[in-house]
Design a protein around this motif. Structure first.
Motif: not given
Ligand code: PFF
Length: 503
Positions: A81-85, A97-101, A245-246, A348-349
């Motif tokens: 997600a962070p890289m794609s965004f 980052w916020w989402t996955v964090t 959204g995860f 986790l992945e």
């Protein structure tokens, strides 16, 4: 010379061995505790069979479009997600980052504790340890529930021990990577889960009164469709149950080969999750029907939802069975455990992929550190005050956090990047094209509007009366600040440079 495309920039990105492997992993993430114990109750409460109408409307207008969006950007940008965004727009990396964090250091921390309860109950099933009063056993003896979130109480050692097992399993699976860990595990877990659910349903059908329970679950009451709450419940169920959204589906799609039918896969994932939720509901309500028949209590009185259903009502029903009680308990709690772990490994992945994309740390180190931190972070939910902490954190993260993250994701893709550009990519790789009505319109207008409505009604409700009757201070310090702290962490990580420049 040809410009390097995102695809050619990371030649060594992991890949699913088979298309099936990807689908099973995505379905594994979607089918979780949410699907098994939440769907059935929400369905029953909101008009039974009639609820399937708003549910499918929500699935088609929000679930599938958002799933196509997440598959599409993960696949096109070949990143977490962070890289794609960040590739969509450099100013939006923080959102990834916020989402996955907040999912990794919030939702999964307590989700793993609930899986740990299931592991404990698997064990308890062998001796029917809950005895004659499963309610007192669960809340007092097992959880040791304190007066509220401000009283932490002691650490419950059986839960702690089971939590070690859960994190060890998560660690072991993700440690071996996409193909040899996650794909392999899901190739075992998903067929096993289907078999377990079918065994449960078949078994339940042999119990007197179960048919009555199943009929009550699905008996349509169309008059309920005029109640907005029914629609609100359908939409909020869809986001959670499909793991949207995860940041999970973005990461999973980034491991697909160039040729991948994203449109079809979005439908398959959503429909399989729905089918499994529906069928699992038959087992749940069948068992409740049996219990009502055995105890002579009215059906409405035996129905419980969420944790009360799994850890109080089910044990009660198991104790009432004429034979093979232990085996029934083992099958039920194993079903929950397997479903839970297939979901927890997915986040986790998702976080692990994000760290590897940005900092290029080795997978094995990242997974090990994350698993240890995940375990340590979960300890607070394994205390006497843990249940109220869990309740508060869940309310803030899975409502405010997820709703906000999904809205912003739609704004980013729909308006900043352009929904039509995403659609072009999806259509270039899918067998059947996605139309504007399935992607652009929901992403730009419908989903943000529905989610904004859900968010605002939550805020109004929470301001009128504090959620769950908890003290304001506890709600703000635990719930709100969990979101704020993870947001600050995300902003800080997003400001760090990429080990390899993105473009
Ligand atoms: N789709 C999952 C469920 O219904 O339980 C939600 C989920 C929760 C996914 C936690 C992943 C996760 F780590």
């Amino acid at each position: 010379m040809a410009q390097p495309t995102p695809q050619t920039m990371e030649p060594h990105r992991a890949q699913w061995k088979t298309q099936w492997g990807f689908l099973l992993a995505a379905v594994g993430s979607a089918i979780g505790l949410g699907s098994i114990w939440r769907f059935a109750y929400v369905c029953y409460e909101n008009g039974g069979g009639a609820y399937l109408i708003p549910y499918f409307v929500a699935l088609v207008t929000a679930g599938v479009p958002l799933m196509i969006l997440e598959y599409g950007i993960g696949h096109q940008m070949r990143g977490s997600a962070p890289m794609s965004f960040a590739k969509l727009s450099p100013h939006w990396e923080w959102l990834g980052w916020w989402t996955v964090t907040f999912v990794m250091f919030g939702i999964v921390l307590y989700y793993a504790v609930v899986i740990a309860w299931c592991v404990c109950y698997l064990w308890f099933s062998l001796s029917l340890a809950w005895g004659a009063d499963p309610n007192a056993f669960f809340f007092q003896q097992f959880l040791g529930v304190t007066a509220g979130p401000q009283v932490i109480g002691d650490i419950r050692s059986p839960i702690l021990l089971a939590l070690v097992i859960v994190w060890a399993a998560n660690w072991l699976i993700v440690f071996f990577g996409v193909e040899h860990g996650i794909e392999k595990a899901n190739k075992i877990f998903m067929p096993l889960l289907m078999i377990l659910i079918l065994v449960l349903v078949g078994w339940t059908l042999t119990l007197p009164g179960s048919m009555d329970g199943m009929l009550r679950y699905l008996k349509p009451d169309f008059s309920r469709l005029t109640d907005p709450k029914v629609w609100v419940d359908a939409y909020s169920q869809i986001f959670f149950t499909l793991s949207l959204g995860f940041g999970i589906m973005v990461a999973y799609a980034s491991y697909l080969p160039k040729k991948a039918d994203l449109h079809r896969d979005a439908w398959v994932t959503s429909l399989v999750d729905t089918a499994v939720s529906l069928v699992a509901g038959l087992a749940v309500f069948g068992t409740l029907g049996y219990m009502a028949a055995q105890t002579g209590k009215p059906f409405e009185q035996v129905v419980q939802h969420g944790i009360g259903l799994a850890f109080v009502a089910y044990p009660q029903a198991i104790s009432l069975l004429p034979h093979l009680q232990q085996a029934f308990g083992v099958v039920f709690f194993l079903t929950l455990t397997v479903a839970g772990i297939a979901s927890s490994i997915s986040i986790l992945e998702a976080f692990c992929a994000a760290v590897m994309d940005k900092f290029h740390y080795p997978r094995k180190t990242v997974v090990t550190v994350l698993s240890v931190v995940g375990f340590l972070g979960g300890i607070v939910f394994a205390t006497g005050g843990g249940l109220s902490w869990l309740d508060i954190v869940d309310h803030f993260l899975s409502h405010y956090g997820l709703f906000l993250a999904c809205i912003l994701q739609c704004v980013l893709v729909g308006w900043v990047y352009g929904a039509h550009r995403l659609r072009e990519h999806v259509n270039a790789v899918s067998a059947t094209p996605v139309g504007k009505w399935l992607l652009d319109v929901p992403i730009r207008y419908l989903i943000p509007a529905v989610l904004a409505y859900l968010l605002i009604s939550d805020v109004i409700k929470d301001i009128r009366e504090p959620y769950g009757g908890y003290p304001w201070m506890a709600l703000l310090l635990i719930g709100r600040d969990w979101l704020v702290v993870t947001l600050l962490a995300a902003l800080i990580i997003a400001m760090r440079p990429w080990r390899k420049p993105l473009k």
